[in-house]
Write an enzyme that holds these catalytic residues in place. Structure first.
Site, PDB file in Angstrom:
ATOM      1  CE  LYS A  53      -3.871  -2.447   2.118  1.00 55.05           C
ATOM      2  NZ  LYS A  53      -4.696  -2.723   3.305  1.00 55.05           N
ATOM      3  CD  GLN A  97      -3.566  -4.315   6.408  1.00 50.46           C
ATOM      4  OE1 GLN A  97      -3.675  -3.284   5.744  1.00 50.46           O
ATOM      5  NE2 GLN A  97      -3.996  -5.477   5.963  1.00 50.46           N
ATOM      6  CG  ASP A 120      -9.371  -0.041   4.946  1.00 47.65           C
ATOM      7  OD1 ASP A 120      -9.332  -0.537   3.810  1.00 47.65           O
ATOM      8  OD2 ASP A 120      -8.469  -0.164   5.793  1.00 47.65           O
TER       9      ASP A 120
HETATM   10  N1  GUN Z   1      -7.033  -6.848   6.297  1.00 56.58           N
HETATM   11  C1  GUN Z   1      -7.430  -7.625   5.271  1.00 56.58           C
HETATM   12  N2  GUN Z   1      -7.939  -6.866   4.284  1.00 56.58           N
HETATM   13  C2  GUN Z   1      -7.859  -5.588   4.690  1.00 56.58           C
HETATM   14  C3  GUN Z   1      -8.229  -4.335   4.110  1.00 56.58           C
HETATM   15  O1  GUN Z   1      -8.754  -4.242   3.008  1.00 56.58           O
HETATM   16  N3  GUN Z   1      -7.955  -3.244   4.860  1.00 56.58           N
HETATM   17  C4  GUN Z   1      -7.408  -3.311   6.091  1.00 56.58           C
HETATM   18  N4  GUN Z   1      -7.213  -2.196   6.745  1.00 56.58           N
HETATM   19  N5  GUN Z   1      -7.072  -4.443   6.666  1.00 56.58           N
HETATM   20  C5  GUN Z   1      -7.294  -5.578   5.967  1.00 56.58           C
END
Ligand code: GUN
Length: 280
Positions: A53, A97, A120
């Site tokens: 990311k 995350q 998110d």
């Molecule tokens: N953990 C698994 N998928 C995601 C996601 O799309 N965003 C975040 N923040 N954590 C995750």
């Protein structure tokens, strides 16, 4: 033989769009769009996702600010950090995350994020707007990416039977809501579902988010179906989806690979949510 949907290619096109918008934003405001990335603990997969990311931000002219915290960080410390980021004018989006360490209540931390900075789309307000069909909210990245992948086939979602396997808050539930919003007939299956194969066999669109390698086999798939594999199962020999790709691809009409399917789309949608949030 099914057609392979390249999430990697579609994500690259979205990233070009993000980059152009991020550059225009900087020209207009004199500052870069900023994304705060918060990770706590030592989950190796999370470390990889966060790295991807951050790298994608660099490619798209978005400034990223990483906060890598210890396994034993307290919930209060995390909430305090989120509050600080909410008030910081150079931060347009906040990403925490998941999963967080077990002693932390994820809902409390996610709810602390300002809904306007919720890159998110996990905040209750944004999740609620999605379920009410209100377009002003932020849509969770993986579900949003999945809909783009389905639409890329040119097939109409309207009226189709979409089966989602998995009912998590971050994939199964929101993707089911989005498919419904697109007028699919939606069935959500999960670990307690009986006669799973009989249901999946009737799916025109099959979204699999289970977390088990080769969970979906060729005998579970209707000929010509669109199969979207959300699985990310790692072992010593590599990264695998939830679908037995080699065998299912000869039955499906369209199928996403792992890697190179849903994963890159999640990242692209995160960037898109961040630029859209900043511009708003
Ligand atoms: N953990 C698994 N998928 C995601 C996601 O799309 N965003 C975040 N923040 N954590 C995750």
């Amino acid at each position: 033989m099914g057609e392979i949907i390249s999430g990697k290619q579609i994500a690259a096109q979205i990233k070009l769009k993000v980059q152009a918008r991020a550059q225009a934003f900087e020209q207009k405001t004199g500052r870069k769009i900023g994304l705060a990335v918060v990770r706590a603990g030592s989950d190796p997969a999370s470390a990889i996702y966060v790295r991807n990311k951050v790298k994608a931000c660099e490619e798209c002219n978005i400034a990223s600010y990483s906060y890598i915290l210890d396994d034993n960080v307290s919930q209060d410390e995390l909430v305090t950090l989120v509050n600080k980021l909410n008030a910081d004018d150079k931060i347009d989006g906040i990403l925490v995350q998941l999963p967080l360490p077990k002693h932390i209540d994820e809902r409390i931390v996610l709810s602390a994020i300002s809904p306007n900075k919720d890159a998110d789309g996990f905040h209750v307000v944004n999740a609620g707007k999605l379920f009410l069909g209100e377009s002003s909210g932020v849509i969770a990245c993986t579900p949003r990416g999945i809909i783009e992948l389905i639409k890329s086939t040119g097939e109409d979602i309207c009226g189709k039977h979409a089966v989602v396997i998995g009912r998590s808050n971050i994939v199964g539930k929101p993707v089911a809501a989005l498919l419904l919003e697109n007028n699919a007939t939606v069935t959500v299956c999960h670990s307690k579902t009986q006669h799973l194969k009989e249901i999946t066999k009737t799916a025109d669109i099959l979204v699999v988010a289970v977390g088990k390698r080769h969970f979906v086999t060729a005998d579970m798939v209707k000929r010509g179906a669109i199969v979207i594999d959300v699985g990310m199962n790692r072992d010593e020999s590599g990264l695998y989806g939830d679908v037995d790709f080699e065998n299912v691809k000869s039955v499906a009409g369209y199928i996403t690979p792992v890697p190179g399917g849903v994963g890159p789309m999640t990242v692209a949608m995160l960037l898109l949510n961040t630029v859209d949030g900043a511009r708003a």
